[in-house]
Design a protein around this motif. Structure first.
Motif, PDB file in Angstrom:
ATOM      1  N   PHE A 161       0.825  -1.210   0.000  1.00 23.50           N
ATOM      2  CA  PHE A 161       0.000   0.000   0.000  1.00 23.50           C
ATOM      3  C   PHE A 161       0.860   1.261   0.000  1.00 23.50           C
ATOM      4  N   ASP A 162       0.731   2.028  -1.072  1.00 26.52           N
ATOM      5  CA  ASP A 162       1.501   3.264  -1.216  1.00 26.52           C
ATOM      6  C   ASP A 162       0.729   4.208  -2.141  1.00 26.52           C
ATOM      7  N   PRO A 163      -0.062   5.122  -1.569  1.00 27.60           N
ATOM      8  CA  PRO A 163      -0.895   6.020  -2.379  1.00 27.60           C
ATOM      9  C   PRO A 163      -0.107   6.828  -3.407  1.00 27.60           C
ATOM     10  N   SER A 164       1.168   7.068  -3.159  1.00 28.46           N
ATOM     11  CA  SER A 164       1.954   7.867  -4.103  1.00 28.46           C
ATOM     12  C   SER A 164       2.166   7.153  -5.430  1.00 28.46           C
ATOM     13  N   GLN A 165       1.939   5.829  -5.452  1.00 26.83           N
ATOM     14  CA  GLN A 165       2.140   5.047  -6.673  1.00 26.83           C
ATOM     15  C   GLN A 165       0.871   4.926  -7.528  1.00 26.83           C
ATOM     16  N   VAL A 166      -0.236   5.481  -7.053  1.00 22.01           N
ATOM     17  CA  VAL A 166      -1.496   5.362  -7.793  1.00 22.01           C
ATOM     18  C   VAL A 166      -1.415   6.135  -9.113  1.00 22.01           C
ATOM     19  N   VAL A 167      -1.795   5.465 -10.197  1.00 20.03           N
ATOM     20  CA  VAL A 167      -1.870   6.082 -11.521  1.00 20.03           C
ATOM     21  C   VAL A 167      -3.319   6.521 -11.737  1.00 20.03           C
ATOM     22  N   GLU A 168      -3.523   7.821 -11.910  1.00 15.05           N
ATOM     23  CA  GLU A 168      -4.873   8.401 -11.868  1.00 15.05           C
ATOM     24  C   GLU A 168      -5.840   7.811 -12.892  1.00 15.05           C
ATOM     25  N   ASN A 169      -5.343   7.378 -14.041  1.00 12.51           N
ATOM     26  CA  ASN A 169      -6.258   6.884 -15.092  1.00 12.51           C
ATOM     27  C   ASN A 169      -6.256   5.363 -15.211  1.00 12.51           C
ATOM     28  N   ARG A 170      -5.726   4.681 -14.183  1.00 16.13           N
ATOM     29  CA  ARG A 170      -5.582   3.217 -14.292  1.00 16.13           C
ATOM     30  C   ARG A 170      -6.787   2.495 -13.690  1.00 16.13           C
ATOM     31  N   VAL A 171      -7.375   1.617 -14.502  1.00 15.06           N
ATOM     32  CA  VAL A 171      -8.514   0.787 -14.109  1.00 15.06           C
ATOM     33  C   VAL A 171      -8.067  -0.675 -14.135  1.00 15.06           C
ATOM     34  N   MET A 172      -8.409  -1.422 -13.081  1.00 15.67           N
ATOM     35  CA  MET A 172      -7.991  -2.825 -12.997  1.00 15.67           C
ATOM     36  C   MET A 172      -9.196  -3.741 -12.899  1.00 15.67           C
ATOM     37  N   TRP A 173      -9.091  -4.867 -13.603  1.00 16.97           N
ATOM     38  CA  TRP A 173     -10.133  -5.904 -13.605  1.00 16.97           C
ATOM     39  C   TRP A 173      -9.435  -7.243 -13.438  1.00 16.97           C
ATOM     40  N   ALA A 233       0.796  -5.743  -5.776  1.00 15.79           N
ATOM     41  CA  ALA A 233       1.695  -4.690  -6.261  1.00 15.79           C
ATOM     42  C   ALA A 233       1.047  -3.925  -7.406  1.00 15.79           C
ATOM     43  N   LEU A 234       0.439  -4.654  -8.330  1.00 13.46           N
ATOM     44  CA  LEU A 234      -0.232  -4.015  -9.462  1.00 13.46           C
ATOM     45  C   LEU A 234      -1.489  -3.275  -9.003  1.00 13.46           C
ATOM     46  N   MET A 235      -2.262  -3.900  -8.119  1.00 10.17           N
ATOM     47  CA  MET A 235      -3.488  -3.270  -7.643  1.00 10.17           C
ATOM     48  C   MET A 235      -3.195  -1.943  -6.941  1.00 10.17           C
ATOM     49  N   PRO A 299     -11.409  13.125  -6.841  1.00  8.63           N
ATOM     50  CA  PRO A 299     -10.229  13.828  -6.323  1.00  8.63           C
ATOM     51  C   PRO A 299      -9.420  12.990  -5.326  1.00  8.63           C
ATOM     52  N   ARG A 300     -10.014  11.936  -4.759  1.00 10.65           N
ATOM     53  CA  ARG A 300      -9.286  11.118  -3.790  1.00 10.65           C
ATOM     54  C   ARG A 300      -8.527  10.005  -4.518  1.00 10.65           C
ATOM     55  N   ARG A 301      -7.319   9.760  -4.087  1.00 18.88           N
ATOM     56  CA  ARG A 301      -6.491   8.705  -4.692  1.00 18.88           C
ATOM     57  C   ARG A 301      -6.834   7.339  -4.106  1.00 18.88           C
ATOM     58  N   VAL A 302      -7.127   7.320  -2.808  1.00 23.85           N
ATOM     59  CA  VAL A 302      -7.463   6.068  -2.129  1.00 23.85           C
ATOM     60  C   VAL A 302      -8.624   6.317  -1.179  1.00 23.85           C
ATOM     61  N   SER A 303      -9.248   5.221  -0.757  1.00 22.45           N
ATOM     62  CA  SER A 303     -10.358   5.302   0.196  1.00 22.45           C
ATOM     63  C   SER A 303      -9.955   4.627   1.509  1.00 22.45           C
ATOM     64  N   THR A 304      -9.701   5.431   2.531  1.00 19.33           N
ATOM     65  CA  THR A 304      -9.385   4.857   3.846  1.00 19.33           C
ATOM     66  C   THR A 304     -10.626   4.201   4.442  1.00 19.33           C
ATOM     67  N   GLU A 305     -11.806   4.683   4.040  1.00 21.15           N
ATOM     68  CA  GLU A 305     -13.057   4.074   4.517  1.00 21.15           C
ATOM     69  C   GLU A 305     -13.191   2.640   4.009  1.00 21.15           C
ATOM     70  N   ASN A 306     -12.845   2.442   2.732  1.00 19.87           N
ATOM     71  CA  ASN A 306     -12.903   1.090   2.173  1.00 19.87           C
ATOM     72  C   ASN A 306     -11.913   0.169   2.882  1.00 19.87           C
ATOM     73  N   GLN A 307     -10.740   0.685   3.175  1.00 18.74           N
ATOM     74  CA  GLN A 307      -9.730  -0.109   3.881  1.00 18.74           C
ATOM     75  C   GLN A 307     -10.218  -0.544   5.253  1.00 18.74           C
ATOM     76  N   ALA A 308     -10.783   0.388   5.988  1.00 14.28           N
ATOM     77  CA  ALA A 308     -11.253   0.079   7.344  1.00 14.28           C
ATOM     78  C   ALA A 308     -12.378  -0.952   7.301  1.00 14.28           C
ATOM     79  N   TYR A 309     -13.267  -0.816   6.331  1.00 12.70           N
ATOM     80  CA  TYR A 309     -14.374  -1.761   6.181  1.00 12.70           C
ATOM     81  C   TYR A 309     -13.844  -3.172   5.888  1.00 12.70           C
ATOM     82  N   ALA A 310     -12.884  -3.253   4.964  1.00 14.49           N
ATOM     83  CA  ALA A 310     -12.318  -4.561   4.609  1.00 14.49           C
ATOM     84  C   ALA A 310     -11.635  -5.205   5.805  1.00 14.49           C
ATOM     85  N   MET A 311     -10.906  -4.403   6.568  1.00 16.85           N
ATOM     86  CA  MET A 311     -10.181  -4.943   7.726  1.00 16.85           C
ATOM     87  C   MET A 311     -11.154  -5.511   8.764  1.00 16.85           C
ATOM     88  N   GLU A 312     -12.261  -4.835   8.942  1.00 15.68           N
ATOM     89  CA  GLU A 312     -13.247  -5.285   9.925  1.00 15.68           C
ATOM     90  C   GLU A 312     -13.977  -6.543   9.476  1.00 15.68           C
TER      91      GLU A 312
END
Length: 332
Positions: A161-173, A233-235, A299-312
């Motif tokens: 997990f490293d928000p600085s590595q997020v590519v703004e136009n990248r979609v993953m499936w 790593a890719l995600m 405008p957000r690069r990552v969702s901390t809310e999604n992370q917290a939900y997944a962890m729980e």
């Protein structure tokens, strides 16, 4: 150490997809709980064809019972978890047998009519979602059902997990070249959105050949049989994770995407009801392309809310506690 047999098809153990990841995770959890999970599968393949008439997996499983029973008896195993409905008849030979389905007889899935008779003799199951527990009761009258999710690997989240590595136009499936996974939709999206960087990740090497039938747009990159480490790593570099499958029994990559803080676009089918965090958006063929573009433009690069939900809800610790409780009762 108590032994539990895990019966899956040979190809499920061989490929870097959900069933294999589940098997390895369950084996590790078993070791931590003092339970030896023994992998069992037919030594022979039924056919290289998935759904040609006469070659359906569940029918083919029936001719492999001798191979499976021999292995179970040789290992002196009395408790069995089986992941495919074709092995439902194991409960004729083992009083302590439980179904953990990697597929389900839903009309959205190819071959569902052929699966249904097997489900009518299930008496005990572990499922990954509350939706499936409800379906088991309403469709097949199976009420002895325990819900335990397939947990994600927190260590891989911490590592990658490293928000600085997020590519703004990248979609993953992530998926397979199967009709119900809709890879054609992803390719169509990419054709209509040449500004997007689209990654399609397939679980097995065999899809290298099958994907040759498509015209692949220049902005699509295909990846095959990645390790879990490579997937995370890719995600991490993707802004949006998109699933457009018709049906899933759990949708493991969706929970991993939540854990990696991705903005998620998913189907509105109720089987995805457990994927319901702040930045997970449900859609269908009519609005998916627009939803994916809206998510990419966030405008957000990552969702901390999604992370917290997944962890729980879905961490490996949640899975471990689920199996600790289950084994304490089942193996006593």
């Amino acid at each position: 150490m108590k032994k539990v047999g895990l019966v899956m098809r040979k190809i499920q153990f061989a490929e870097a997809q959900g069933p294999r990841i589940f098997a390895e995770r369950l084996k590790q959890i078993g070791l931590e709980l003092g339970v030896d999970i023994v992998f069992v599968s037919p030594e022979r393949h039924v056919s290289s064809h998935d759904w040609l008439p006469g070659y359906e997996h569940e029918k083919g499983d029936l001719v492999n019972y001798d191979v499976v029973l021999d292995q179970l008896h040789e290992q002196q195993i009395e408790h069995v978890i089986y992941t495919v409905s074709g092995f439902t008849y194991l409960n004729m030979f083992f009083k302590n047998s439980v179904l953990f389905p990697h597929s389900f007889p839903d009309p959205a899935l190819t071959g569902y009519e052929m699966m249904k008779p097997f489900y009518q003799i299930v008496d005990k199951a572990i499922v990954q979602t509350a939706f499936l527990k409800q379906e088991m009761a309403s469709k097949f009258g199976v009420t002895d059902v325990t819900v335990i999710p397939i947990g994600f690997n927190e260590r891989l989240v911490e590592k990658h997990f490293d928000p600085s590595q997020v590519v703004e136009n990248r979609v993953m499936w992530i998926g397979r070249d199967e009709e119900n996974r809709r890879p054609d939709l992803v390719l169509e999206y990419a054709r209509h959105n040449p500004d997007k960087d689209v990654y399609m990740v397939f679980g097995g090497e065999r899809y290298k050949e099958s994907m040759k039938k498509y015209d692949i747009p220049d902005n699509v990159k295909l990846q095959f049989a990645l390790t879990q480490d490579e997937v995370f790593a890719l995600m991490n570099t993707a802004k949006v994770y998109w699933s457009c499958s018709k049906f899933d029994t759990f949708a493991m990559p969706l929970t991993e995407a939540l854990a990696m803080g991705k903005i998620v676009v998913k189907p509105e089918h109720p089987c995805y009801g457990h994927i319901s965090s702040t930045h997970s958006f449900s859609g269908n063929e009519k609005n998916w392309f627009e939803l994916v573009n809206m998510a990419a433009a966030s405008p957000r690069r990552v969702s901390t809310e999604n992370q917290a939900y997944a962890m729980e809800k879905f961490s490996s610790q949640v899975m471990k506690q689920g199996y600790r409780d289950f084994f304490d009762h089942w193996l006593s």
